[in-house]
Write an enzyme that holds these catalytic residues in place. Sequence first.
Site, PDB file in Angstrom:
ATOM      1  N   ARG A  90     -16.962   1.170  -0.785  1.00 29.04           N
ATOM      2  CA  ARG A  90     -15.976   0.659   0.163  1.00 29.04           C
ATOM      3  C   ARG A  90     -16.473  -0.704   0.598  1.00 29.04           C
ATOM      4  O   ARG A  90     -17.571  -0.815   1.129  1.00 29.04           O
ATOM      5  CB  ARG A  90     -15.880   1.601   1.373  1.00 29.04           C
ATOM      6  CG  ARG A  90     -14.676   1.340   2.253  1.00 29.04           C
ATOM      7  CD  ARG A  90     -14.680   2.252   3.462  1.00 29.04           C
ATOM      8  NE  ARG A  90     -14.394   3.644   3.163  1.00 29.04           N
ATOM      9  CZ  ARG A  90     -13.179   4.134   2.915  1.00 29.04           C
ATOM     10  NH1 ARG A  90     -12.130   3.343   2.910  1.00 29.04           N
ATOM     11  NH2 ARG A  90     -13.023   5.414   2.673  1.00 29.04           N
ATOM     12  N   ARG A 112      -3.406   8.742  -5.287  1.00 30.00           N
ATOM     13  CA  ARG A 112      -4.061   7.825  -6.211  1.00 30.00           C
ATOM     14  C   ARG A 112      -4.268   8.509  -7.552  1.00 30.00           C
ATOM     15  O   ARG A 112      -4.628   9.681  -7.601  1.00 30.00           O
ATOM     16  CB  ARG A 112      -5.411   7.414  -5.640  1.00 30.00           C
ATOM     17  CG  ARG A 112      -6.116   6.360  -6.463  1.00 30.00           C
ATOM     18  CD  ARG A 112      -7.349   5.883  -5.737  1.00 30.00           C
ATOM     19  NE  ARG A 112      -7.960   4.752  -6.388  1.00 30.00           N
ATOM     20  CZ  ARG A 112      -8.696   3.850  -5.743  1.00 30.00           C
ATOM     21  NH1 ARG A 112      -8.877   3.953  -4.439  1.00 30.00           N
ATOM     22  NH2 ARG A 112      -9.254   2.862  -6.390  1.00 30.00           N
ATOM     23  N   GLU A 136      -0.758   4.322  -7.938  1.00 27.04           N
ATOM     24  CA  GLU A 136      -0.418   5.322  -6.935  1.00 27.04           C
ATOM     25  C   GLU A 136       0.823   6.064  -7.426  1.00 27.04           C
ATOM     26  O   GLU A 136       1.816   5.431  -7.809  1.00 27.04           O
ATOM     27  CB  GLU A 136      -0.145   4.598  -5.608  1.00 27.04           C
ATOM     28  CG  GLU A 136      -0.031   5.497  -4.416  1.00 27.04           C
ATOM     29  CD  GLU A 136      -1.374   5.828  -3.738  1.00 27.04           C
ATOM     30  OE1 GLU A 136      -2.451   5.494  -4.281  1.00 27.04           O
ATOM     31  OE2 GLU A 136      -1.333   6.444  -2.663  1.00 27.04           O
ATOM     32  N   ARG A 167      -8.019  10.996  -6.438  1.00 27.92           N
ATOM     33  CA  ARG A 167      -8.990  10.214  -5.672  1.00 27.92           C
ATOM     34  C   ARG A 167     -10.323  10.945  -5.583  1.00 27.92           C
ATOM     35  O   ARG A 167     -11.377  10.342  -5.557  1.00 27.92           O
ATOM     36  CB  ARG A 167      -8.422   9.982  -4.276  1.00 27.92           C
ATOM     37  CG  ARG A 167      -9.288   9.116  -3.388  1.00 27.92           C
ATOM     38  CD  ARG A 167      -8.701   9.094  -1.989  1.00 27.92           C
ATOM     39  NE  ARG A 167      -9.457   8.223  -1.115  1.00 27.92           N
ATOM     40  CZ  ARG A 167     -10.648   8.488  -0.646  1.00 27.92           C
ATOM     41  NH1 ARG A 167     -11.265   9.600  -1.010  1.00 27.92           N
ATOM     42  NH2 ARG A 167     -11.259   7.659   0.167  1.00 27.92           N
ATOM     43  N   PHE A 211      -1.915  -0.628 -10.181  1.00 27.64           N
ATOM     44  CA  PHE A 211      -2.520  -1.781  -9.513  1.00 27.64           C
ATOM     45  C   PHE A 211      -3.844  -2.249 -10.116  1.00 27.64           C
ATOM     46  O   PHE A 211      -4.390  -3.248  -9.681  1.00 27.64           O
ATOM     47  CB  PHE A 211      -2.661  -1.537  -8.002  1.00 27.64           C
ATOM     48  CG  PHE A 211      -3.404  -0.284  -7.618  1.00 27.64           C
ATOM     49  CD1 PHE A 211      -4.777  -0.214  -7.737  1.00 27.64           C
ATOM     50  CD2 PHE A 211      -2.720   0.814  -7.114  1.00 27.64           C
ATOM     51  CE1 PHE A 211      -5.459   0.931  -7.371  1.00 27.64           C
ATOM     52  CE2 PHE A 211      -3.392   1.970  -6.742  1.00 27.64           C
ATOM     53  CZ  PHE A 211      -4.777   2.025  -6.874  1.00 27.64           C
ATOM     54  N   LYS A 269       0.881  -1.180   0.000  1.00 34.34           N
ATOM     55  CA  LYS A 269       0.000   0.000   0.000  1.00 34.34           C
ATOM     56  C   LYS A 269       0.910   1.219   0.000  1.00 34.34           C
ATOM     57  O   LYS A 269       1.498   1.567   1.013  1.00 34.34           O
ATOM     58  CB  LYS A 269      -0.915   0.011   1.225  1.00 34.34           C
ATOM     59  CG  LYS A 269      -1.915   1.159   1.192  1.00 34.34           C
ATOM     60  CD  LYS A 269      -2.828   1.153   2.416  1.00 34.34           C
ATOM     61  CE  LYS A 269      -3.983   2.122   2.267  1.00 34.34           C
ATOM     62  NZ  LYS A 269      -3.614   3.503   2.052  1.00 34.34           N
ATOM     63  N   LYS A 320      -7.396  -2.853   3.727  1.00 31.24           N
ATOM     64  CA  LYS A 320      -6.101  -2.211   3.970  1.00 31.24           C
ATOM     65  C   LYS A 320      -5.603  -2.578   5.367  1.00 31.24           C
ATOM     66  O   LYS A 320      -6.361  -2.599   6.325  1.00 31.24           O
ATOM     67  CB  LYS A 320      -6.187  -0.702   3.780  1.00 31.24           C
ATOM     68  CG  LYS A 320      -7.248  -0.010   4.578  1.00 31.24           C
ATOM     69  CD  LYS A 320      -7.224   1.481   4.290  1.00 31.24           C
ATOM     70  CE  LYS A 320      -8.492   2.116   4.825  1.00 31.24           C
ATOM     71  NZ  LYS A 320      -8.588   3.537   4.590  1.00 31.24           N
TER      72      LYS A 320
END
Length: 600
Positions: free
Chosen positions: A433, A271, A316, A286, A356, A266, A439
């Site tokens: 979410r 982002r 990222e 983001r 990613f 992470k 995470k």
Amino acid sequence: MPMSFSILADVFEKLERTTSRTQMILYLVELFKKTPPDVIDKVVYLLQGKLWPDWKGLPELGVGEKMLIKAASIALHVPESTIEALAKRLGDIGRAIEKIKAEKARGRPVGLLAFMKTSAGAGGLTVERVYETLARIAMATGEGSRDIKLKLLAGLLAEASPKEAKYIARFVEGRLRLGVGDATIMEALAVVYGGSAAKKSIVERAYNLRADLGMIAKILATQGIDALKNIEPEVGIPIRPMLAERHNDPVEMLKKVGGRALVEYKYDGERAQIHYKDGRVWIYSRRLENITHMYPDVVEMVKEKLKAREAIVEGEIVAINPETGELRPFQELMHRRRKKDILQAMKEYPVAVFLFDMLYHDGEDLTVKPLPVRRKHLLESVEKTDRWRIAEGIITDSPEVLEKFFLKAIEDGAEGVMVKAIHERSIYQAGARGWLWIKYKRDYKSEMIDTVDLVVIGAFYGKGRRAGKFGALLMAAYDPDTDTFKSVCKVGSGFTDEELDRLNEILKPYIRRTKPPRVDSQLKPDVWVEPALVAEIIGAELTLSPIHTCCYGWAKPGVGISIRFPRFIRWRPDKGPEDATTTKELFEMYKRQLKKVKEA
Ligand code: ATP
């Protein structure tokens, strides 16, 4: 068919006067039913307090308080000082304009009845005309633009009824404050065009794939709800990002994702959702701001090293030490936001991109495909270099391996790891979410709880050395179910002197005399603050509190959840108020903490 702007002004007034969400939805339903399909997009943008989605990167209105007063003075034939004085007394330029206009209209001789009719908004201004004029004001840039803006705005205010003028002024000032969030607008759209609130999920999905609520409303109004069901991402229009739940127990995490997982570093950067088509590149943050201009180096990497005709990929962007390849802290990247000279910033703060995900590839919507398929597309389309890479990752079903990889990630300068489901249903959940991504951050390892991101809803004046200046902030969590901000704690430590000195300036545009809509707090601060600013906060532990409204009554009747010894860590300018930690997340954290204490 033209739509009278007075209909919209009336609804603005009703919305402003209620705090009940059910009532707001009813007003919006009424409004949308009266809205011709060809202007529904404009009506939705105006309700959102904007002219177009932020990500378009189009100019803002560029009208300051001074220009507004000047325009009103021209339109109303009164000196600027009169408007200024009244605005000061009423605390609102919009209301001052409304009042003066209304008085003037009353005082007019009967012979001018015809003028009064239009000035009362009886079919005078249309939504189209207001929108087009505001858009022209925004688009006027460069030399002579001040005069153009002034003339256009004065013309609009002159034509408007008192009430219409009030809302035009507030809109221009960016102070519409209707208290309706996107979720509320979507529910009303679902009722009107889908027949029931139950259809909201279809509208939501479409909005998640194409973050333009005006455009979604237009498709609904002109083509019907079925057209939304088949909607796919479109290159150039940002997709609302998929987000992760949080956890700190490797055994539990693996269970949650179905046993086996892709575990990735992470990275602690920014982002980036990167869109590419026919040599054109867009980079969205983001929060879906267009940040392409901040990363000319990344734009070049995309053009050279992304092997696709059209694509949407995510990664990222991280500050790095170009000599060693080491990852640098997030703060360094933020210099790029502040620097005016981007090329200089590019040299001083070099970055790498760690990709990613891939959401769209040469006409194929990958959001509905499981992660391993998306990743295959990604690996095939990326020609790797030192600065354009794939996120470090392993596939494992072993908690021990996961934990080891986590420690390695930390050692390498990452924030922790992302544990991602790789089963058949591991789709890209845009705008949600969920437990498909978890995470696992380093903070869990410290004695303190993980940091949370809270929204400023109020401020308190300091004492002693800091008398007369702000010394503490009232912070809130976001509750998406009710679309409100619920108080969590008052934070006064962790600020540097410099940060405290800047508080006044940072808070100023958002300070309100009365409690803003969507704010839920029993504690009354010295001044209220419109939910807009997000800060990262850490504390010693989560506690039950009789004062705060967050998770009120969830753990025990009569108490909410708060943070003991909260400390300010940093501002999170990359987050909007709705991206703050939610009440549900705080409650989950509280439950885990309780479990840990019991186990110990
Ligand atoms: P946080 O506050 O922890 O930074 P967030 O609220 O911005 O998180 P989350 O969904 O909670 O968003 O955490 C995911 C974030 O982690 C992503 O938005 C992305 O910026 C970042 N990230 C870093 N590395 C990865 C990765 N390998 N996969 C997915 N996201 C990653």
